[in-house]
Design a protein around this motif. Structure first.
Motif, PDB file in Angstrom:
ATOM      1  N   GLY A  38     135.290  -5.207   1.611  1.00 27.34           N
ATOM      2  CA  GLY A  38     135.108  -4.774   2.516  1.00 27.34           C
ATOM      3  C   GLY A  38     133.260  -3.462   2.140  1.00 27.34           C
ATOM      4  O   GLY A  38     132.860  -3.091   2.152  1.00 27.34           O
ATOM      5  N   ASN A  39     132.400  -4.840   1.499  1.00 26.91           N
ATOM      6  CA  ASN A  39     131.818  -4.245   0.771  1.00 26.91           C
ATOM      7  C   ASN A  39     129.485  -4.551   1.828  1.00 26.91           C
ATOM      8  O   ASN A  39     129.202  -4.121   1.631  1.00 26.91           O
ATOM      9  CB  ASN A  39     131.211  -6.027  -0.063  1.00 26.91           C
ATOM     10  CG  ASN A  39     131.818  -5.190  -1.440  1.00 26.91           C
ATOM     11  OD1 ASN A  39     132.025  -4.094  -1.414  1.00 26.91           O
ATOM     12  ND2 ASN A  39     131.974  -6.194  -2.176  1.00 26.91           N
ATOM     13  N   TRP A  40     130.941  -5.163   3.672  1.00 28.13           N
ATOM     14  CA  TRP A  40     129.922  -5.377   3.747  1.00 28.13           C
ATOM     15  C   TRP A  40     128.568  -4.028   4.552  1.00 28.13           C
ATOM     16  O   TRP A  40     127.473  -3.970   4.794  1.00 28.13           O
ATOM     17  CB  TRP A  40     129.866  -5.853   5.200  1.00 28.13           C
ATOM     18  CG  TRP A  40     128.742  -5.878   6.243  1.00 28.13           C
ATOM     19  CD1 TRP A  40     128.629  -4.811   7.851  1.00 28.13           C
ATOM     20  CD2 TRP A  40     127.261  -6.786   6.980  1.00 28.13           C
ATOM     21  NE1 TRP A  40     127.656  -5.410   8.382  1.00 28.13           N
ATOM     22  CE2 TRP A  40     126.797  -5.999   7.546  1.00 28.13           C
ATOM     23  CE3 TRP A  40     126.517  -7.436   5.598  1.00 28.13           C
ATOM     24  CZ2 TRP A  40     124.915  -6.298   8.422  1.00 28.13           C
ATOM     25  CZ3 TRP A  40     125.452  -8.137   5.776  1.00 28.13           C
ATOM     26  CH2 TRP A  40     124.987  -6.668   6.718  1.00 28.13           C
ATOM     27  N   GLU A  41     129.227  -3.154   5.125  1.00 26.44           N
ATOM     28  CA  GLU A  41     128.610  -2.227   5.121  1.00 26.44           C
ATOM     29  C   GLU A  41     127.719  -1.660   3.638  1.00 26.44           C
ATOM     30  O   GLU A  41     126.807  -0.308   3.849  1.00 26.44           O
ATOM     31  CB  GLU A  41     129.929  -0.597   4.767  1.00 26.44           C
ATOM     32  CG  GLU A  41     130.733  -0.216   4.409  1.00 26.44           C
ATOM     33  CD  GLU A  41     131.751   0.460   4.652  1.00 26.44           C
ATOM     34  OE1 GLU A  41     131.452   1.993   5.077  1.00 26.44           O
ATOM     35  OE2 GLU A  41     132.987   0.344   4.712  1.00 26.44           O
ATOM     36  N   ILE A  63     114.152 -12.253   2.603  1.00 28.01           N
ATOM     37  CA  ILE A  63     114.801 -11.731   3.419  1.00 28.01           C
ATOM     38  C   ILE A  63     115.385  -9.977   3.186  1.00 28.01           C
ATOM     39  O   ILE A  63     116.458 -10.134   1.710  1.00 28.01           O
ATOM     40  CB  ILE A  63     115.477 -11.676   4.189  1.00 28.01           C
ATOM     41  CG1 ILE A  63     115.283 -12.562   5.623  1.00 28.01           C
ATOM     42  CG2 ILE A  63     116.369 -10.951   4.945  1.00 28.01           C
ATOM     43  CD1 ILE A  63     116.419 -13.570   5.641  1.00 28.01           C
ATOM     44  N   SER A  64     114.796  -9.059   2.976  1.00 26.63           N
ATOM     45  CA  SER A  64     116.051  -7.645   2.438  1.00 26.63           C
ATOM     46  C   SER A  64     116.879  -6.781   3.211  1.00 26.63           C
ATOM     47  O   SER A  64     115.393  -6.323   4.183  1.00 26.63           O
ATOM     48  CB  SER A  64     115.111  -6.909   1.009  1.00 26.63           C
ATOM     49  OG  SER A  64     114.057  -7.711   0.145  1.00 26.63           O
ATOM     50  N   ILE A  65     117.738  -6.330   2.668  1.00 27.11           N
ATOM     51  CA  ILE A  65     118.634  -5.666   3.739  1.00 27.11           C
ATOM     52  C   ILE A  65     119.088  -4.885   2.775  1.00 27.11           C
ATOM     53  O   ILE A  65     120.118  -4.910   1.757  1.00 27.11           O
ATOM     54  CB  ILE A  65     119.453  -6.418   4.641  1.00 27.11           C
ATOM     55  CG1 ILE A  65     118.657  -7.768   4.913  1.00 27.11           C
ATOM     56  CG2 ILE A  65     120.255  -5.498   5.075  1.00 27.11           C
ATOM     57  CD1 ILE A  65     119.745  -8.951   6.683  1.00 27.11           C
ATOM     58  N   ASN A  66     119.280  -3.740   3.385  1.00 32.44           N
ATOM     59  CA  ASN A  66     119.531  -1.944   2.323  1.00 32.44           C
ATOM     60  C   ASN A  66     120.263  -1.591   3.117  1.00 32.44           C
ATOM     61  O   ASN A  66     119.876  -0.456   3.781  1.00 32.44           O
ATOM     62  CB  ASN A  66     119.097  -1.898   1.254  1.00 32.44           C
ATOM     63  CG  ASN A  66     119.180  -0.987   0.671  1.00 32.44           C
ATOM     64  OD1 ASN A  66     120.315   0.016   1.363  1.00 32.44           O
ATOM     65  ND2 ASN A  66     118.826  -0.297  -0.358  1.00 32.44           N
ATOM     66  N   LEU A  67     121.629  -1.987   3.451  1.00 34.76           N
ATOM     67  CA  LEU A  67     121.709  -0.752   5.121  1.00 34.76           C
ATOM     68  C   LEU A  67     121.664   1.094   4.832  1.00 34.76           C
ATOM     69  O   LEU A  67     122.064   1.446   5.760  1.00 34.76           O
ATOM     70  CB  LEU A  67     123.473  -1.367   5.094  1.00 34.76           C
ATOM     71  CG  LEU A  67     123.561  -3.122   5.968  1.00 34.76           C
ATOM     72  CD1 LEU A  67     124.928  -3.618   6.362  1.00 34.76           C
ATOM     73  CD2 LEU A  67     122.312  -3.060   7.459  1.00 34.76           C
ATOM     74  N   PRO A  68     123.037   1.510   3.147  1.00 38.13           N
ATOM     75  CA  PRO A  68     122.953   2.649   3.364  1.00 38.13           C
ATOM     76  C   PRO A  68     121.307   3.246   2.898  1.00 38.13           C
ATOM     77  O   PRO A  68     121.166   4.436   3.524  1.00 38.13           O
ATOM     78  CB  PRO A  68     123.323   2.399   1.638  1.00 38.13           C
ATOM     79  CG  PRO A  68     123.904   1.073   1.509  1.00 38.13           C
ATOM     80  CD  PRO A  68     123.489   0.433   2.648  1.00 38.13           C
ATOM     81  N   ASN A 212     126.733  -9.966  -2.735  1.00 41.59           N
ATOM     82  CA  ASN A 212     127.368  -8.630  -2.594  1.00 41.59           C
ATOM     83  C   ASN A 212     128.520  -9.287  -1.907  1.00 41.59           C
ATOM     84  O   ASN A 212     129.858  -8.499  -2.030  1.00 41.59           O
ATOM     85  CB  ASN A 212     127.008  -7.165  -1.274  1.00 41.59           C
ATOM     86  CG  ASN A 212     126.268  -6.846  -1.755  1.00 41.59           C
ATOM     87  OD1 ASN A 212     125.071  -6.671  -0.863  1.00 41.59           O
ATOM     88  ND2 ASN A 212     125.528  -6.307  -3.215  1.00 41.59           N
ATOM     89  N   ASP A 213     129.315 -10.350  -2.935  1.00 41.23           N
ATOM     90  CA  ASP A 213     130.503 -10.264  -3.177  1.00 41.23           C
ATOM     91  C   ASP A 213     130.692 -10.981  -2.266  1.00 41.23           C
ATOM     92  O   ASP A 213     132.217 -11.114  -1.787  1.00 41.23           O
ATOM     93  CB  ASP A 213     131.505  -9.818  -3.774  1.00 41.23           C
ATOM     94  CG  ASP A 213     131.618  -9.639  -5.194  1.00 41.23           C
ATOM     95  OD1 ASP A 213     130.951 -10.878  -5.475  1.00 41.23           O
ATOM     96  OD2 ASP A 213     131.118  -8.593  -6.177  1.00 41.23           O
ATOM     97  N   ILE A 214     130.134 -10.612  -0.129  1.00 44.97           N
ATOM     98  CA  ILE A 214     130.739 -11.606   0.529  1.00 44.97           C
ATOM     99  C   ILE A 214     130.193 -12.817   0.621  1.00 44.97           C
ATOM    100  O   ILE A 214     129.053 -13.893   0.415  1.00 44.97           O
ATOM    101  CB  ILE A 214     129.973 -10.817   1.577  1.00 44.97           C
ATOM    102  CG1 ILE A 214     129.818  -9.083   1.532  1.00 44.97           C
ATOM    103  CG2 ILE A 214     130.432 -11.233   3.330  1.00 44.97           C
ATOM    104  CD1 ILE A 214     128.714  -8.769   2.760  1.00 44.97           C
ATOM    105  N   LYS A 215     131.843 -13.924   1.132  1.00 45.14           N
ATOM    106  CA  LYS A 215     131.369 -14.977   1.351  1.00 45.14           C
ATOM    107  C   LYS A 215     130.252 -15.824   2.940  1.00 45.14           C
ATOM    108  O   LYS A 215     130.901 -15.267   3.677  1.00 45.14           O
ATOM    109  CB  LYS A 215     132.564 -15.728   1.670  1.00 45.14           C
ATOM    110  CG  LYS A 215     133.513 -15.457   0.217  1.00 45.14           C
ATOM    111  CD  LYS A 215     134.537 -16.420   0.798  1.00 45.14           C
ATOM    112  CE  LYS A 215     135.526 -16.632  -0.092  1.00 45.14           C
ATOM    113  NZ  LYS A 215     136.279 -15.627  -0.272  1.00 45.14           N
ATOM    114  N   ILE A 216     129.246 -15.863   2.157  1.00 49.82           N
ATOM    115  CA  ILE A 216     128.176 -16.041   3.504  1.00 49.82           C
ATOM    116  C   ILE A 216     127.897 -17.842   3.630  1.00 49.82           C
ATOM    117  O   ILE A 216     127.596 -18.553   2.274  1.00 49.82           O
ATOM    118  CB  ILE A 216     126.913 -15.225   2.383  1.00 49.82           C
ATOM    119  CG1 ILE A 216     126.978 -13.943   2.358  1.00 49.82           C
ATOM    120  CG2 ILE A 216     125.515 -16.062   3.995  1.00 49.82           C
ATOM    121  CD1 ILE A 216     127.432 -13.406   3.912  1.00 49.82           C
ATOM    122  N   PRO A 217     127.800 -18.830   4.569  1.00 50.25           N
ATOM    123  CA  PRO A 217     127.740 -19.385   4.410  1.00 50.25           C
ATOM    124  C   PRO A 217     125.914 -20.114   4.152  1.00 50.25           C
ATOM    125  O   PRO A 217     125.002 -19.135   4.230  1.00 50.25           O
ATOM    126  CB  PRO A 217     127.341 -20.432   6.501  1.00 50.25           C
ATOM    127  CG  PRO A 217     128.384 -19.106   6.176  1.00 50.25           C
ATOM    128  CD  PRO A 217     128.373 -17.362   5.791  1.00 50.25           C
TER     129      PRO A 217
END
Length: 239
Positions: A38-41, A63-68, A212-217
């Motif tokens: 559940g790391n995406w959020e 690209i930088s994405i910082n959701l929090p 972020n330990d998410i499997k990304i293509p």
């Protein structure tokens, strides 16, 4: 012989489970494959994507994405031009070759804050799949389809969106054994909401990396649905 029969029964059982899988269960299984913790959020990462297209210079985007923190930034370089779009808690800033632009100068460069929001939504959506299919306004089909695409079998989830979000119809193709997302495809619709069969594109996904330990293509190859015409490839470059 007994081992063979046991294996046959197991395979038939798994096949039956796939056939009876609900759309919500398929999505949950896919998310469990790609983002088991559940790391995406809490996603906070900077990564580089190189886009190659026929008969055109490559484009490199950092690209930088910082959701929090509600922060997004994309700096894209093509030939001698570098553009930067930043959204920081909704506040927009644009740069051209490193120079900050006001709204009038940005307009002269065909840069707008609406485009910044477009890029934010685009990259957050594509690199947040399949987790983004849990977002409000996303409508999953009632049933899971089984399709063969380019000689390979898939479990397919049909997705539409509330009118305020978009009118395209999307299909997500998952590996029936691992539930990895391997293809997605979309079609435009007419004024009656009916799919236009010669419209839209499909995207073939290959290789994987961890963000972020998410499997990304890592590789996304884009094609028109019509005549399978190749458009280009986005490749995520590991730092």
């Amino acid at each position: 012989m007994k081992s063979f029969l046991a294996l046959a029964i197991l395979l038939c059982s798994l096949s039956g489970l796939s056939q009876n899988l609900s759309s919500e269960a398929l999505l949950d299984n896919a998310i469990n494959y790609h983002d088991p913790n559940g790391n995406w959020e809490h996603f906070n990462k900077t990564f580089t994507v190189v886009m190659t297209t026929p008969k055109a210079p490559k484009r490199t985007s950092v690209i930088s994405i910082n959701l929090p923190a509600e922060y997004f930034n994309v700096t894209a370089t093509k030939d001698t031009v570098t553009t930067t779009y930043t959204l920081d808690k909704g506040k927009c800033q644009m740069q051209y070759n490193g120079k900050v632009l006001d709204s009038l100068k940005a307009k002269d460069k065909n840069m707008t804050c609406d485009r910044a929001t477009l890029y934010k939504n685009y990259y957050s959506y594509l690199y947040g799949l399949p987790m983004k299919l849990k977002d409000a306004g996303t409508n999953l089909s009632d049933t899971v389809e089984k399709k063969t695409f380019k000689g390979k079998d898939y479990l397919v989830l049909k997705v539409t969106y509330d009118e305020a979000i978009g009118s395209d119809v999307w299909y997500f193709y998952f590996n029936p054994k691992t539930y990895a997302m391997e293809i997605y495809q979309f079609f435009k619709t007419d004024e009656h909401g009916k799919e236009k069969p010669d419209s839209g594109e499909y995207i073939l996904l290959s290789e994987e990396t961890l963000l972020n330990d998410i499997k990304i293509p890592k590789v996304r190859a884009w094609y028109y649905n019509k005549a399978d015409k190749y458009l280009g490839t986005d490749t995520l470059i590991e730092e």
